[in-house]
Design a protein around this motif. Structure first.
Motif, mmCIF file in Angstrom:
data_model
loop_
_atom_site.group_PDB
_atom_site.id
_atom_site.type_symbol
_atom_site.label_atom_id
_atom_site.label_comp_id
_atom_site.label_asym_id
_atom_site.label_seq_id
_atom_site.Cartn_x
_atom_site.Cartn_y
_atom_site.Cartn_z
ATOM 1 N N SER A 30 0.839 -1.085 0.065
ATOM 2 C CA SER A 30 0.105 0.028 0.078
ATOM 3 C C SER A 30 0.824 1.341 -0.110
ATOM 4 N N LEU A 31 0.393 2.243 -0.383
ATOM 5 C CA LEU A 31 1.123 3.549 -0.725
ATOM 6 C C LEU A 31 0.294 4.783 -0.435
ATOM 7 N N TYR A 32 0.825 5.387 0.447
ATOM 8 C CA TYR A 32 0.131 6.777 0.825
ATOM 9 C C TYR A 32 0.696 8.056 0.020
ATOM 10 N N VAL A 33 -0.133 8.907 -0.254
ATOM 11 C CA VAL A 33 0.216 9.884 -1.264
ATOM 12 C C VAL A 33 -0.380 11.179 -0.982
ATOM 13 N N SER A 34 0.255 12.135 -0.729
ATOM 14 C CA SER A 34 -0.405 13.524 -0.226
ATOM 15 C C SER A 34 -0.848 14.313 -1.642
ATOM 16 N N ILE A 35 -2.084 14.913 -1.791
ATOM 17 C CA ILE A 35 -2.301 15.673 -2.782
ATOM 18 C C ILE A 35 -2.690 17.073 -2.453
ATOM 19 N N THR A 36 -2.358 17.857 -3.225
ATOM 20 C CA THR A 36 -2.529 19.304 -3.031
ATOM 21 C C THR A 36 -3.945 19.578 -3.860
ATOM 22 N N PRO A 37 -4.681 20.756 -3.512
ATOM 23 C CA PRO A 37 -5.890 20.959 -4.074
ATOM 24 C C PRO A 37 -5.751 20.929 -5.620
ATOM 25 N N ASP A 38 -4.735 21.708 -5.847
ATOM 26 C CA ASP A 38 -4.417 22.073 -7.479
ATOM 27 C C ASP A 38 -4.231 20.477 -8.046
ATOM 28 N N ILE A 43 -6.404 15.947 -11.239
ATOM 29 C CA ILE A 43 -6.755 14.480 -11.286
ATOM 30 C C ILE A 43 -8.015 14.392 -11.760
ATOM 31 N N ILE A 44 -9.013 15.148 -11.409
ATOM 32 C CA ILE A 44 -10.400 15.112 -11.684
ATOM 33 C C ILE A 44 -10.590 15.626 -13.183
ATOM 34 N N ASP A 45 -9.835 16.711 -13.492
ATOM 35 C CA ASP A 45 -9.859 16.821 -15.131
ATOM 36 C C ASP A 45 -9.463 15.637 -15.956
ATOM 37 N N SER A 46 -8.293 15.078 -15.598
ATOM 38 C CA SER A 46 -7.768 13.939 -16.245
ATOM 39 C C SER A 46 -8.826 12.617 -16.390
ATOM 40 N N LEU A 47 -9.303 12.612 -15.242
ATOM 41 C CA LEU A 47 -10.616 11.651 -15.202
ATOM 42 C C LEU A 47 -11.734 11.850 -16.205
ATOM 43 N N GLU A 48 -12.266 13.178 -16.217
ATOM 44 C CA GLU A 48 -13.124 13.478 -16.866
ATOM 45 C C GLU A 48 -12.698 13.320 -18.374
ATOM 46 N N ASN A 49 -11.639 13.737 -18.784
ATOM 47 C CA ASN A 49 -10.964 13.595 -20.053
ATOM 48 C C ASN A 49 -10.949 12.123 -20.490
ATOM 49 N N ALA A 50 -10.608 11.162 -19.622
ATOM 50 C CA ALA A 50 -10.396 9.856 -19.995
ATOM 51 C C ALA A 50 -11.978 9.261 -20.389
ATOM 52 N N GLU A 54 -16.554 14.813 -19.935
ATOM 53 C CA GLU A 54 -17.706 15.128 -19.520
ATOM 54 C C GLU A 54 -18.601 16.515 -19.867
ATOM 55 N N GLY A 55 -19.359 16.784 -20.490
ATOM 56 C CA GLY A 55 -20.216 18.167 -20.789
ATOM 57 C C GLY A 55 -19.168 18.913 -21.418
ATOM 58 N N GLU A 56 -18.175 18.686 -22.192
ATOM 59 C CA GLU A 56 -17.239 19.625 -22.920
ATOM 60 C C GLU A 56 -17.363 19.226 -24.458
ATOM 61 N N GLY A 57 -18.089 18.181 -24.912
ATOM 62 C CA GLY A 57 -18.019 17.776 -26.130
ATOM 63 C C GLY A 57 -16.925 17.341 -26.835
ATOM 64 N N GLU A 58 -16.715 17.397 -28.132
ATOM 65 C CA GLU A 58 -15.358 17.177 -28.654
ATOM 66 C C GLU A 58 -14.354 17.666 -28.240
ATOM 67 N N GLU A 59 -14.371 19.109 -27.800
ATOM 68 C CA GLU A 59 -13.300 20.040 -27.624
ATOM 69 C C GLU A 59 -12.539 19.350 -26.191
ATOM 70 N N GLY A 60 -13.335 18.909 -25.132
ATOM 71 C CA GLY A 60 -12.859 18.357 -24.257
ATOM 72 C C GLY A 60 -11.840 17.099 -24.548
ATOM 73 N N ALA A 61 -12.038 16.388 -25.552
ATOM 74 C CA ALA A 61 -11.373 15.139 -26.034
ATOM 75 C C ALA A 61 -9.948 15.514 -26.602
ATOM 76 N N GLU A 62 -9.788 16.756 -26.898
ATOM 77 C CA GLU A 62 -8.691 17.090 -27.743
ATOM 78 C C GLU A 62 -7.258 17.054 -26.803
ATOM 79 N N GLY A 63 -6.365 16.590 -27.215
ATOM 80 C CA GLY A 63 -5.061 16.580 -26.486
ATOM 81 C C GLY A 63 -5.130 15.410 -25.393
ATOM 82 N N ASN A 64 -5.969 14.565 -25.515
ATOM 83 C CA ASN A 64 -5.976 13.384 -24.516
ATOM 84 C C ASN A 64 -4.573 12.589 -24.815
#
Length: 70
Positions: A30-38, A43-50, A54-64
């Motif tokens: 197991s591994l503990y990792v501290s994560i800053t709010p930024d 991470i949330i943006d990356s998951l949404e892109n994956a 979500e809610g961004e249409g094709e524009e959000g998929a660019e650069g994945n």
């Protein structure tokens, strides 16, 4: 390069400084990792892109990228 192991479980807790993530892998430690709010926002943006930008249409998929490092 780190060995790729299948995820067994994870746990996320909010702390005074941000978040604490516990990740456990099958056959690994197991591994503990501290994560800053930024970092959490990234991470949330990356998951949404994956999930299709979500809610961004094709524009959000660019650069994945398959492997995005922050």
């Amino acid at each position: 390069m780190a060995k790729l192991l299948p995820l067994q479980s994870f746990s996320l807790q909010e702390t005074e400084d941000g978040y604490r993530l516990l990740v456990s892998a099958i056959g690994g430690e197991s591994l503990y990792v501290s994560i800053t709010p930024d970092q959490m926002d990234d991470i949330i943006d990356s998951l949404e892109n994956a999930m299709g930008g979500e809610g961004e249409g094709e524009e959000g998929a660019e650069g994945n990228e398959d492997d995005v490092e922050y």
